[in-house]
Design a protein around this motif. Structure first.
Motif, PDB file in Angstrom:
ATOM      1  N   THR A  20      13.375 -66.670  -6.980  1.00  0.00           N
ATOM      2  CA  THR A  20      13.321 -65.228  -6.751  1.00  0.00           C
ATOM      3  C   THR A  20      11.888 -64.785  -6.492  1.00  0.00           C
ATOM      4  O   THR A  20      11.614 -64.066  -5.520  1.00  0.00           O
ATOM      5  CB  THR A  20      13.904 -64.468  -7.964  1.00  0.00           C
ATOM      6  N   CYS A  21      10.980 -65.195  -7.352  1.00  0.00           N
ATOM      7  CA  CYS A  21       9.583 -64.785  -7.200  1.00  0.00           C
ATOM      8  C   CYS A  21       8.973 -65.301  -5.900  1.00  0.00           C
ATOM      9  O   CYS A  21       8.295 -64.550  -5.192  1.00  0.00           O
ATOM     10  CB  CYS A  21       8.759 -65.238  -8.398  1.00  0.00           C
ATOM     11  N   VAL A  22       9.233 -66.560  -5.581  1.00  0.00           N
ATOM     12  CA  VAL A  22       8.684 -67.123  -4.347  1.00  0.00           C
ATOM     13  C   VAL A  22       9.212 -66.355  -3.137  1.00  0.00           C
ATOM     14  O   VAL A  22       8.460 -66.037  -2.211  1.00  0.00           O
ATOM     15  CB  VAL A  22       8.996 -68.630  -4.233  1.00  0.00           C
ATOM     16  N   GLY A  23      10.493 -66.025  -3.138  1.00  0.00           N
ATOM     17  CA  GLY A  23      11.060 -65.266  -2.023  1.00  0.00           C
ATOM     18  C   GLY A  23      10.373 -63.928  -1.830  1.00  0.00           C
ATOM     19  O   GLY A  23      10.013 -63.553  -0.706  1.00  0.00           O
ATOM     20  N   PHE A  24      10.170 -63.202  -2.909  1.00  0.00           N
ATOM     21  CA  PHE A  24       9.501 -61.906  -2.800  1.00  0.00           C
ATOM     22  C   PHE A  24       8.024 -62.060  -2.473  1.00  0.00           C
ATOM     23  O   PHE A  24       7.465 -61.256  -1.722  1.00  0.00           O
ATOM     24  CB  PHE A  24       9.707 -61.075  -4.073  1.00  0.00           C
ATOM     25  N   LEU A  25       7.384 -63.086  -3.008  1.00  0.00           N
ATOM     26  CA  LEU A  25       5.978 -63.312  -2.682  1.00  0.00           C
ATOM     27  C   LEU A  25       5.808 -63.661  -1.207  1.00  0.00           C
ATOM     28  O   LEU A  25       4.869 -63.198  -0.561  1.00  0.00           O
ATOM     29  CB  LEU A  25       5.387 -64.409  -3.572  1.00  0.00           C
ATOM     30  N   LEU A  26       6.730 -64.460  -0.675  1.00  0.00           N
ATOM     31  CA  LEU A  26       6.674 -64.762   0.763  1.00  0.00           C
ATOM     32  C   LEU A  26       6.915 -63.512   1.600  1.00  0.00           C
ATOM     33  O   LEU A  26       6.448 -63.415   2.728  1.00  0.00           O
ATOM     34  CB  LEU A  26       7.690 -65.855   1.118  1.00  0.00           C
ATOM     35  N   GLY A  27       7.644 -62.557   1.033  1.00  0.00           N
ATOM     36  CA  GLY A  27       7.861 -61.278   1.697  1.00  0.00           C
ATOM     37  C   GLY A  27       6.657 -60.354   1.626  1.00  0.00           C
ATOM     38  O   GLY A  27       6.648 -59.285   2.231  1.00  0.00           O
ATOM     39  N   GLY A  28       5.644 -60.729   0.858  1.00  0.00           N
ATOM     40  CA  GLY A  28       4.390 -59.993   0.863  1.00  0.00           C
ATOM     41  C   GLY A  28       4.155 -59.026  -0.285  1.00  0.00           C
ATOM     42  O   GLY A  28       3.271 -58.187  -0.207  1.00  0.00           O
ATOM     43  N   ILE A  29       4.912 -59.148  -1.379  1.00  0.00           N
ATOM     44  CA  ILE A  29       4.707 -58.175  -2.450  1.00  0.00           C
ATOM     45  C   ILE A  29       3.666 -58.616  -3.481  1.00  0.00           C
ATOM     46  O   ILE A  29       3.340 -57.848  -4.375  1.00  0.00           O
ATOM     47  CB  ILE A  29       6.022 -57.824  -3.180  1.00  0.00           C
ATOM     48  N   GLY A  30       3.160 -59.820  -3.382  1.00  0.00           N
ATOM     49  CA  GLY A  30       2.228 -60.334  -4.377  1.00  0.00           C
ATOM     50  C   GLY A  30       0.935 -59.542  -4.428  1.00  0.00           C
ATOM     51  O   GLY A  30       0.370 -59.157  -3.405  1.00  0.00           O
ATOM     52  N   GLU A  31       0.460 -59.296  -5.636  1.00  0.00           N
ATOM     53  CA  GLU A  31      -0.739 -58.490  -5.838  1.00  0.00           C
ATOM     54  C   GLU A  31      -1.393 -58.890  -7.150  1.00  0.00           C
ATOM     55  O   GLU A  31      -0.707 -59.131  -8.150  1.00  0.00           O
ATOM     56  CB  GLU A  31      -0.341 -57.017  -5.899  1.00  0.00           C
ATOM     57  N   VAL A  32      -2.692 -58.964  -7.165  1.00  0.00           N
ATOM     58  CA  VAL A  32      -3.453 -59.168  -8.389  1.00  0.00           C
ATOM     59  C   VAL A  32      -4.485 -58.047  -8.416  1.00  0.00           C
ATOM     60  O   VAL A  32      -5.279 -57.904  -7.490  1.00  0.00           O
ATOM     61  CB  VAL A  32      -4.138 -60.557  -8.426  1.00  0.00           C
ATOM     62  N   ASN A  33      -4.461 -57.235  -9.482  1.00  0.00           N
ATOM     63  CA  ASN A  33      -5.359 -56.087  -9.529  1.00  0.00           C
ATOM     64  C   ASN A  33      -6.749 -56.479 -10.010  1.00  0.00           C
ATOM     65  O   ASN A  33      -7.023 -57.655 -10.280  1.00  0.00           O
ATOM     66  CB  ASN A  33      -4.755 -54.945 -10.371  1.00  0.00           C
ATOM     67  N   GLU A  34      -7.617 -55.491 -10.149  1.00  0.00           N
ATOM     68  CA  GLU A  34      -9.002 -55.769 -10.538  1.00  0.00           C
ATOM     69  C   GLU A  34      -9.116 -56.345 -11.946  1.00  0.00           C
ATOM     70  O   GLU A  34     -10.117 -56.972 -12.287  1.00  0.00           O
ATOM     71  CB  GLU A  34      -9.862 -54.505 -10.416  1.00  0.00           C
ATOM     72  N   ASN A  35      -8.084 -56.165 -12.769  1.00  0.00           N
ATOM     73  CA  ASN A  35      -8.066 -56.745 -14.112  1.00  0.00           C
ATOM     74  C   ASN A  35      -7.425 -58.131 -14.135  1.00  0.00           C
ATOM     75  O   ASN A  35      -7.120 -58.650 -15.196  1.00  0.00           O
ATOM     76  CB  ASN A  35      -7.323 -55.821 -15.082  1.00  0.00           C
ATOM     77  N   ARG A  36      -7.186 -58.676 -12.952  1.00  0.00           N
ATOM     78  CA  ARG A  36      -6.566 -60.001 -12.773  1.00  0.00           C
ATOM     79  C   ARG A  36      -5.137 -60.038 -13.291  1.00  0.00           C
ATOM     80  O   ARG A  36      -4.655 -61.062 -13.745  1.00  0.00           O
ATOM     81  CB  ARG A  36      -7.405 -61.110 -13.425  1.00  0.00           C
ATOM     82  N   GLU A  37      -4.434 -58.897 -13.230  1.00  0.00           N
ATOM     83  CA  GLU A  37      -3.037 -58.823 -13.637  1.00  0.00           C
ATOM     84  C   GLU A  37      -2.161 -58.913 -12.387  1.00  0.00           C
ATOM     85  O   GLU A  37      -2.312 -58.109 -11.466  1.00  0.00           O
ATOM     86  CB  GLU A  37      -2.744 -57.502 -14.345  1.00  0.00           C
ATOM     87  N   ALA A  38      -1.248 -59.865 -12.388  1.00  0.00           N
ATOM     88  CA  ALA A  38      -0.331 -60.028 -11.261  1.00  0.00           C
ATOM     89  C   ALA A  38       0.844 -59.071 -11.415  1.00  0.00           C
ATOM     90  O   ALA A  38       1.138 -58.595 -12.512  1.00  0.00           O
ATOM     91  CB  ALA A  38       0.168 -61.467 -11.197  1.00  0.00           C
ATOM     92  N   ASN A  39       1.516 -58.795 -10.305  1.00  0.00           N
ATOM     93  CA  ASN A  39       2.702 -57.927 -10.336  1.00  0.00           C
ATOM     94  C   ASN A  39       3.983 -58.754 -10.306  1.00  0.00           C
ATOM     95  O   ASN A  39       5.015 -58.278  -9.872  1.00  0.00           O
ATOM     96  CB  ASN A  39       2.676 -56.925  -9.178  1.00  0.00           C
ATOM     97  N   PHE A  40       3.910 -59.977 -10.799  1.00  0.00           N
ATOM     98  CA  PHE A  40       5.099 -60.823 -10.863  1.00  0.00           C
ATOM     99  C   PHE A  40       4.984 -61.756 -12.059  1.00  0.00           C
ATOM    100  O   PHE A  40       3.890 -62.051 -12.529  1.00  0.00           O
ATOM    101  CB  PHE A  40       5.284 -61.631  -9.578  1.00  0.00           C
ATOM    102  N   MET A  41       6.149 -62.177 -12.538  1.00  0.00           N
ATOM    103  CA  MET A  41       6.204 -63.159 -13.623  1.00  0.00           C
ATOM    104  C   MET A  41       7.284 -64.171 -13.290  1.00  0.00           C
ATOM    105  O   MET A  41       8.440 -63.800 -13.106  1.00  0.00           O
ATOM    106  CB  MET A  41       6.531 -62.510 -14.962  1.00  0.00           C
ATOM    107  N   VAL A  42       6.899 -65.425 -13.220  1.00  0.00           N
ATOM    108  CA  VAL A  42       7.857 -66.500 -13.012  1.00  0.00           C
ATOM    109  C   VAL A  42       8.333 -66.951 -14.394  1.00  0.00           C
ATOM    110  O   VAL A  42       7.539 -67.410 -15.210  1.00  0.00           O
ATOM    111  CB  VAL A  42       7.231 -67.687 -12.246  1.00  0.00           C
ATOM    112  N   VAL A  43       9.621 -66.789 -14.657  1.00  0.00           N
ATOM    113  CA  VAL A  43      10.197 -67.187 -15.943  1.00  0.00           C
ATOM    114  C   VAL A  43      10.632 -68.648 -15.828  1.00  0.00           C
ATOM    115  O   VAL A  43      11.401 -69.013 -14.944  1.00  0.00           O
ATOM    116  CB  VAL A  43      11.395 -66.288 -16.318  1.00  0.00           C
TER     117      VAL A  43
END
Length: 125
Positions: A20-43
């Motif tokens: 699921t995460c890889v699919g959405f990341l390939l779709g371009g939603i991946g982001e890491v903010n200035e605090n190095r926090e990602a907007n995704f979690m791979v369970v």
């Protein structure tokens, strides 16, 4: 940073299995903010319920996240926390995974809609 997040200032977040995460990341939603926090979690297999819940609460608290996509099987693990979130933003959307099909009877948004908690805004005259 994606073009949409620069223009609108809001992101989608994902809590899901690797596929699921890889699919959405390939779709371009991946982001890491200035605090190095990602907007995704791979369970993964060794991810604890406490870690999933902490990540979910972190996404709820982040002002840059407008939509949280979560595999329904993981939402079930933290159901009380998911059901307790009743604000419209960030919107929590439960999605199916390869391991478990979607069950509409468990979806927190649909449950609230059936109970009449989600009502359309009244028309102004």
């Amino acid at each position: 940073m994606s073009v949409d997040s620069e223009v609108f200032g809001k992101l989608m977040a994902v809590i899901g299995d690797e596929d699921t995460c890889v699919g959405f990341l390939l779709g371009g939603i991946g982001e890491v903010n200035e605090n190095r926090e990602a907007n995704f979690m791979v369970v993964e297999r060794d991810t604890t319920v406490a870690q999933i819940e902490a990540c979910f609460k972190n996404f709820l608290a982040r002002p840059d996240i407008a939509i949280i996509l979560i595999n329904q099987m993981y939402a079930d693990m933290i159901r009380s926390t998911v059901d307790a979130h009743i604000l419209p933003v960030p919107t929590v959307v439960e999605i199916p995974s390869k391991q478990q099909p979607y069950d509409a009877s468990k979806d927190s948004i649909l449950k609230r809609a059936h109970q009449g908690i989600l009502k359309p805004p009244e028309k102004r005259r």
